[in-house]
Write a protein that holds these residues in place. Structure first.
Motif, PDB file in Angstrom:
ATOM      1  N   THR A  12       0.811  -1.221   0.000  1.00  0.00           N
ATOM      2  CA  THR A  12       0.000   0.000   0.000  1.00  0.00           C
ATOM      3  C   THR A  12       0.842   1.268   0.000  1.00  0.00           C
ATOM      4  N   SER A  13       0.236   2.337  -0.488  1.00  0.00           N
ATOM      5  CA  SER A  13       0.920   3.635  -0.492  1.00  0.00           C
ATOM      6  C   SER A  13       1.244   4.068   0.938  1.00  0.00           C
ATOM      7  N   LYS A  14       0.414   3.713   1.908  1.00  0.00           N
ATOM      8  CA  LYS A  14       0.721   4.039   3.307  1.00  0.00           C
ATOM      9  C   LYS A  14       2.025   3.359   3.729  1.00  0.00           C
ATOM     10  N   ASN A  15       2.190   2.071   3.352  1.00  0.00           N
ATOM     11  CA  ASN A  15       3.435   1.377   3.674  1.00  0.00           C
ATOM     12  C   ASN A  15       4.634   2.017   2.973  1.00  0.00           C
ATOM     13  N   LEU A  16       4.446   2.456   1.727  1.00  0.00           N
ATOM     14  CA  LEU A  16       5.526   3.139   1.007  1.00  0.00           C
ATOM     15  C   LEU A  16       5.918   4.436   1.715  1.00  0.00           C
ATOM     16  N   ILE A  17       4.916   5.212   2.098  1.00  0.00           N
ATOM     17  CA  ILE A  17       5.168   6.488   2.774  1.00  0.00           C
ATOM     18  C   ILE A  17       5.836   6.258   4.128  1.00  0.00           C
ATOM     19  N   ASP A  18       5.314   5.314   4.913  1.00  0.00           N
ATOM     20  CA  ASP A  18       5.901   5.019   6.227  1.00  0.00           C
ATOM     21  C   ASP A  18       7.359   4.574   6.089  1.00  0.00           C
ATOM     22  N   PHE A  19       7.644   3.719   5.113  1.00  0.00           N
ATOM     23  CA  PHE A  19       9.004   3.239   4.879  1.00  0.00           C
ATOM     24  C   PHE A  19       9.924   4.404   4.493  1.00  0.00           C
ATOM     25  N   PHE A  20       9.469   5.249   3.588  1.00  0.00           N
ATOM     26  CA  PHE A  20      10.255   6.404   3.156  1.00  0.00           C
ATOM     27  C   PHE A  20      10.508   7.353   4.325  1.00  0.00           C
ATOM     28  N   ASN A  21       9.499   7.576   5.157  1.00  0.00           N
ATOM     29  CA  ASN A  21       9.666   8.448   6.327  1.00  0.00           C
ATOM     30  C   ASN A  21      10.652   7.853   7.340  1.00  0.00           C
ATOM     31  N   ARG A  22      10.676   6.526   7.485  1.00  0.00           N
ATOM     32  CA  ARG A  22      11.678   5.884   8.341  1.00  0.00           C
ATOM     33  C   ARG A  22      13.077   6.147   7.814  1.00  0.00           C
ATOM     34  N   TYR A  23      13.239   6.089   6.516  1.00  0.00           N
ATOM     35  CA  TYR A  23      14.548   6.395   5.913  1.00  0.00           C
ATOM     36  C   TYR A  23      14.933   7.846   6.189  1.00  0.00           C
ATOM     37  N   LEU A  24      13.990   8.769   5.979  1.00  0.00           N
ATOM     38  CA  LEU A  24      14.293  10.189   6.217  1.00  0.00           C
ATOM     39  C   LEU A  24      14.666  10.439   7.676  1.00  0.00           C
ATOM     40  N   ALA A  25      13.976   9.772   8.616  1.00  0.00           N
ATOM     41  CA  ALA A  25      14.306   9.914  10.038  1.00  0.00           C
ATOM     42  C   ALA A  25      15.697   9.390  10.317  1.00  0.00           C
ATOM     43  N   LYS A  26      16.058   8.271   9.723  1.00  0.00           N
ATOM     44  CA  LYS A  26      17.384   7.689   9.905  1.00  0.00           C
ATOM     45  C   LYS A  26      18.468   8.630   9.370  1.00  0.00           C
ATOM     46  N   VAL A  27      18.225   9.207   8.207  1.00  0.00           N
ATOM     47  CA  VAL A  27      19.204  10.113   7.596  1.00  0.00           C
ATOM     48  C   VAL A  27      19.357  11.373   8.434  1.00  0.00           C
ATOM     49  N   SER A  28      18.240  11.918   8.957  1.00  0.00           N
ATOM     50  CA  SER A  28      18.337  13.154   9.741  1.00  0.00           C
ATOM     51  C   SER A  28      19.025  12.910  11.089  1.00  0.00           C
ATOM     52  N   ILE A  29      18.853  11.705  11.653  1.00  0.00           N
ATOM     53  CA  ILE A  29      19.543  11.379  12.913  1.00  0.00           C
ATOM     54  C   ILE A  29      21.038  11.227  12.662  1.00  0.00           C
ATOM     55  N   GLY A  30      21.374  10.644  11.496  1.00  0.00           N
ATOM     56  CA  GLY A  30      22.773  10.438  11.148  1.00  0.00           C
ATOM     57  C   GLY A  30      23.506  11.702  10.754  1.00  0.00           C
ATOM     58  N   SER A  31      22.788  12.782  10.492  1.00  0.00           N
ATOM     59  CA  SER A  31      23.436  14.035  10.045  1.00  0.00           C
ATOM     60  C   SER A  31      24.015  14.816  11.191  1.00  0.00           C
TER      61      SER A  31
END
Length: 195
Positions: free
Chosen positions: A176-195
């Motif tokens: 589902t698009s919700k799963n796609l969005i949630d997965f993408f947001n997890r990636y963005l959170a990981k990248v922002s924590i790593g910055s």
């Protein structure tokens, strides 16, 4: 007097628009294509979401987007939700109209759109069908399983991205698009924590 070209029906227009946000994917190992499928662009700066099933340890990812061939790098994945993100150096990618607030119904018309790698560039493939059934978090599509549609976008009659097609147990199912969005947001959170 010249004849006017036929006006494409709305499903053809959806396929044309969807093709701008879809890529062909080839995964190589030892100079051989091991896996092929599709992916959906999710950010203008080169992020593409694909089913995790299309990834391969030590694989080399070749992405065909419009008239460009790029090498992709696996940057984030989760086998439990069957999703992975590839990054290419291209920028200004088109992204689909996506919302996580979608109601899925048996009988709902859909269009799955993917790409395959042709000799002269990526070739758009599509299959019109409908949602066969929805049970809990399993959504099965009534379209023939096709490896090149695996990873392709699934769109409704308004052209909105409902999710991504993938093949499981011989059936074409929907992430589902919700799963796609949630997965993408997890990636963005990981990248922002790593910055």
């Amino acid at each position: 007097q010249t004849a006017n070209p036929p006006v494409p029906d709305f499903w053809e227009r959806i396929a044309d628009n969807a093709s701008l946000t879809t890529v062909a994917l080839q995964v190589f190992r030892d100079d051989k294509v091991i896996k092929s499928g599709s992916g959906v662009t999710v950010s203008a700066d080169g992020l593409i979401i694909v089913p995790y099933d299309l990834t391969l340890p030590n694989g080399i990812y070749q992405i065909l987007y419009q008239d460009k061939i790029s090498r992709g790098k696996l940057v984030f994945w989760d086998s439990k939700v069957n999703l992975a993100l590839l990054k290419i150096s291209n920028s200004n990618l088109n992204t689909p109209d996506m919302t996580g607030d979608v109601k899925y119904r048996s009988g709902q018309d859909i269009l799955a759109v993917g790409k395959l790698a042709g000799f002269s560039g990526p070739v758009v493939i599509s299959s019109k069908g409908h949602i066969s059934y929805v049970v809990d978090d399993q959504i099965v599509l009534d379209i023939s399983p096709n490896i090149f549609l695996s990873g392709g976008g699934v769109f409704n009659s308004s052209g909105k991205l409902l999710g991504m097609a993938h093949i499981k147990n011989g059936k074409t199912q929907l992430i589902t698009s919700k799963n796609l969005i949630d997965f993408f947001n997890r990636y963005l959170a990981k990248v922002s924590i790593g910055s």
